[in-house]
Motif scaffolding. Structure first.
Motif, PDB file in Angstrom:
ATOM      1  N   LEU A  69     -47.230  39.084 -17.217  1.00 52.90           N
ATOM      2  CA  LEU A  69     -47.243  38.157 -18.336  1.00 52.90           C
ATOM      3  C   LEU A  69     -48.091  36.915 -18.059  1.00 52.90           C
ATOM      4  N   LEU A  70     -48.300  36.641 -16.783  1.00 50.70           N
ATOM      5  CA  LEU A  70     -49.003  35.410 -16.421  1.00 50.70           C
ATOM      6  C   LEU A  70     -50.477  35.466 -16.785  1.00 50.70           C
ATOM      7  N   HIS A  71     -51.033  36.682 -16.861  1.00 47.22           N
ATOM      8  CA  HIS A  71     -52.450  36.875 -17.165  1.00 47.22           C
ATOM      9  C   HIS A  71     -53.278  36.047 -16.180  1.00 47.22           C
ATOM     10  N   ASP A  72     -54.273  35.313 -16.699  1.00 44.01           N
ATOM     11  CA  ASP A  72     -55.075  34.436 -15.847  1.00 44.01           C
ATOM     12  C   ASP A  72     -54.607  32.989 -15.931  1.00 44.01           C
ATOM     13  N   GLN A  73     -53.478  32.754 -16.608  1.00 42.68           N
ATOM     14  CA  GLN A  73     -53.008  31.385 -16.780  1.00 42.68           C
ATOM     15  C   GLN A  73     -52.394  30.824 -15.504  1.00 42.68           C
ATOM     16  N   GLY A  74     -51.669  31.647 -14.783  1.00 44.46           N
ATOM     17  CA  GLY A  74     -50.972  31.177 -13.605  1.00 44.46           C
ATOM     18  C   GLY A  74     -49.535  30.815 -13.916  1.00 44.46           C
ATOM     19  N   PHE A  75     -48.737  30.642 -12.873  1.00 49.86           N
ATOM     20  CA  PHE A  75     -47.297  30.407 -13.019  1.00 49.86           C
ATOM     21  C   PHE A  75     -47.011  29.127 -13.796  1.00 49.86           C
ATOM     22  N   ALA A  77     -49.036  27.131 -15.781  1.00 55.16           N
ATOM     23  CA  ALA A  77     -49.580  27.057 -17.133  1.00 55.16           C
ATOM     24  C   ALA A  77     -48.812  27.952 -18.105  1.00 55.16           C
ATOM     25  N   PHE A  78     -48.448  29.160 -17.657  1.00 60.89           N
ATOM     26  CA  PHE A  78     -47.720  30.067 -18.540  1.00 60.89           C
ATOM     27  C   PHE A  78     -46.342  29.514 -18.883  1.00 60.89           C
ATOM     28  N   ASN A  79     -45.634  29.036 -17.863  1.00 58.17           N
ATOM     29  CA  ASN A  79     -44.285  28.534 -18.103  1.00 58.17           C
ATOM     30  C   ASN A  79     -44.272  27.188 -18.815  1.00 58.17           C
ATOM     31  N   ALA A  80     -45.390  26.451 -18.720  1.00 64.19           N
ATOM     32  CA  ALA A  80     -45.480  25.203 -19.475  1.00 64.19           C
ATOM     33  C   ALA A  80     -45.423  25.482 -20.970  1.00 64.19           C
ATOM     34  N   LYS A  81     -45.998  26.606 -21.383  1.00 56.55           N
ATOM     35  CA  LYS A  81     -45.927  27.007 -22.788  1.00 56.55           C
ATOM     36  C   LYS A  81     -44.584  27.653 -23.122  1.00 56.55           C
ATOM     37  N   LEU A  82     -43.975  28.274 -22.110  1.00 55.37           N
ATOM     38  CA  LEU A  82     -42.731  29.007 -22.342  1.00 55.37           C
ATOM     39  C   LEU A  82     -41.518  28.085 -22.407  1.00 55.37           C
ATOM     40  N   VAL A  83     -41.410  27.163 -21.446  1.00 52.67           N
ATOM     41  CA  VAL A  83     -40.207  26.324 -21.348  1.00 52.67           C
ATOM     42  C   VAL A  83     -40.515  24.833 -21.306  1.00 52.67           C
ATOM     43  N   SER A  84     -41.724  24.422 -21.634  1.00 55.85           N
ATOM     44  CA  SER A  84     -42.205  23.036 -21.641  1.00 55.85           C
ATOM     45  C   SER A  84     -42.805  22.672 -20.279  1.00 55.85           C
ATOM     46  N   ALA A  85     -43.749  21.742 -20.307  1.00 55.82           N
ATOM     47  CA  ALA A  85     -44.468  21.350 -19.099  1.00 55.82           C
ATOM     48  C   ALA A  85     -43.573  20.691 -18.045  1.00 55.82           C
ATOM     49  N   CYS A  90     -41.132  21.246 -12.700  1.00 58.30           N
ATOM     50  CA  CYS A  90     -39.969  21.195 -11.799  1.00 58.30           C
ATOM     51  C   CYS A  90     -39.839  22.500 -11.022  1.00 58.30           C
ATOM     52  N   PHE A  91     -39.932  23.635 -11.710  1.00 59.05           N
ATOM     53  CA  PHE A  91     -39.820  24.935 -11.042  1.00 59.05           C
ATOM     54  C   PHE A  91     -40.962  25.139 -10.044  1.00 59.05           C
ATOM     55  N   THR A  92     -42.172  24.783 -10.459  1.00 60.71           N
ATOM     56  CA  THR A  92     -43.336  24.976  -9.586  1.00 60.71           C
ATOM     57  C   THR A  92     -43.232  24.111  -8.335  1.00 60.71           C
ATOM     58  N   THR A  93     -42.748  22.876  -8.500  1.00 58.07           N
ATOM     59  CA  THR A  93     -42.581  21.980  -7.345  1.00 58.07           C
ATOM     60  C   THR A  93     -41.532  22.520  -6.382  1.00 58.07           C
ATOM     61  N   LEU A  94     -40.431  23.043  -6.912  1.00 57.07           N
ATOM     62  CA  LEU A  94     -39.389  23.618  -6.061  1.00 57.07           C
ATOM     63  C   LEU A  94     -39.928  24.795  -5.259  1.00 57.07           C
ATOM     64  N   ILE A  95     -40.735  25.629  -5.905  1.00 57.87           N
ATOM     65  CA  ILE A  95     -41.323  26.774  -5.200  1.00 57.87           C
ATOM     66  C   ILE A  95     -42.283  26.284  -4.124  1.00 57.87           C
ATOM     67  N   ALA A  96     -43.053  25.234  -4.434  1.00 57.49           N
ATOM     68  CA  ALA A  96     -43.973  24.677  -3.438  1.00 57.49           C
ATOM     69  C   ALA A  96     -43.209  24.143  -2.234  1.00 57.49           C
ATOM     70  N   LEU A  97     -42.098  23.451  -2.480  1.00 56.98           N
ATOM     71  CA  LEU A  97     -41.274  22.941  -1.381  1.00 56.98           C
ATOM     72  C   LEU A  97     -40.685  24.088  -0.563  1.00 56.98           C
ATOM     73  N   TYR A  98     -40.293  25.153  -1.246  1.00 56.42           N
ATOM     74  CA  TYR A  98     -39.759  26.324  -0.540  1.00 56.42           C
ATOM     75  C   TYR A  98     -40.805  26.911   0.401  1.00 56.42           C
TER      76      TYR A  98
END
Length: 368
Positions: A69-75, A77-85, A90-98
């Protein structure tokens, strides 16, 4: 011309499968037989490893479907449209910290093992720093180069690992595998949990799937990539039980390395086979640390692209070093590993799967 197709920035199914196998087969393989033996009886640990492998492959397959589903948008950008930026950030930062914690653990683990087997007089701080600098240098380059290194490094690792198993047949006692099916369900469940912890890392597909030529091939690539370490874990565990016995295996810190020391090479023309085994295994841990570091950099860079990749590498490297040197003893290193494992299961696996289910409810479609 076909010989130049590796000059592009797209990864094939084989490259992604090799990358998944490489990031999973890291430090965990060196300790997994002991952890499984501590929670199961006789040779019943193979049940736990097989169950964990099935769960990991299923979770990896679901996550790979989400990657379509991510296509070429990336994690992000895609979720920013799905659940707001903000939520996506927040999710992307948590994954980066992990993945920062993941990289730090790999660096500290390889430093500890190197000091024990190779550099007895060298402080662990210097070993960790040297290894981290090499990893940072790799991450500062192209992401495609990191992926394609797996095609170079993984085959020798498989060959050496297979050689360790084959050369151990002479000291393998099949009677030590008996009796069968004597462990209760609690012990098997604990062994399954430890085995799953040794199989995390495949969540990196979230940030590498956008580089694939055919996104729909991501589930197959992840399944193949996970099958390689699962099969090797099974064989390694059974051979360790047959060589050391289950009670002795519980007390060996790094069974895989000790098995390489016990391997009997025909003709005895090569001594200290464990040195070759460990030297080759460093390549795999290098790939694991490089990819986890790269995912962290890419995740943060996707949110703040103006910062630049090199600046992220320079800024994150000291953080990784401080985190990896924070544990003062092996017990604290183990606690760090447990924290990373639980974080991976929740932040990097459960959250993306929930996002995938939500995306399906919204009617999102995968790439062609």
């Amino acid at each position: 011309m076909k010989w130049f197709e590796y000059g592009n920035d797209r990864a094939g199914t084989v490259e992604v499968a090799a990358s998944v196998a490489s990031i999973v087969v890291g430090v965990g393989i060196l300790t997994l037989p002991r952890l499984v033996a501590q929670t199961t009886e006789s040779s019943d640990g193979w049940i736990s490893i097989a169950a964990a492998g099935a769960v990991a492959i299923f979770l990896g397959w679901v996550m790979a479907r989400y990657c379509g589903l991510l296509h070429d948008q990336g994690f992000y950008a895609f979720n920013a449209k799905l659940v707001s930026a903000p939520v996506s950030a927040c999710f992307t930062t948590l994954i980066a910290l992990y993945f920062i914690l993941y990289t730090a653990y790999e660096v500290r683990a390889i430093a500890n093992i190197s000091k024990q087997y190779l550099f007895e007089r060298t402080p662990v701080e210097f070993i960790a720093l040297a290894f981290l600098l090499v990893v940072a240098y790799a991450v500062a380059g192209s992401r495609e180069g990191i992926l394609r290194l797996n095609l170079i490094f993984l085959p020798p690792v498989i060959v050496i690992a297979a050689a360790v198993l084959v050369f151990s047949i002479g000291i393998f006692n099949i009677h030590d595998l008996r009796p069968f099916f004597v462990t209760d369900w609690k012990g098997l469940a604990a062994g399954t949990k430890n085995s799953i912890f040794s199989l995390i890392g495949f969540e990196s597909i979230l940030f590498y799937s956008t580089m694939m030529k055919y996104p729909k091939a991501a589930p197959r690539a992840v399944a193949i990539g996970l099958s390689i370490p699962v099969m090797f874990y099974l064989l390694l565990y059974l051979v360790c039980v047959g060589v050391f016995t289950q009670p002795a295996l519980m007390e060996i810190t790094y069974p895989a390395v000790e098995l390489a020391k016990e391997a009997q090479i025909p003709g005895e023309f090569f001594e200290r086979f464990e040195s070759l085994f460990f030297a080759i295994w460093i390549m795999t841990i290098f790939n694991t640390a490089s990819m986890s570091f790269d995912v962290c950099v890419h995740a943060l860079d996707s949110m703040m692209p103006r910062t630049g990749r090199i600046k992220w590498v320079i800024g994150i490297s000291p953080v990784i070093y401080l985190v990896c040197m924070y544990p003062k003893n092996p017990g604290e290193v183990g606690k760090l590993g447990d924290l990373i494992s639980y974080s991976g299961l929740t932040v990097a696996i459960l959250v993306p799967i929930l996002l995938y289910l939500y995306a399906l409810m919204r009617g999102a479609r995968a790439a062609a």
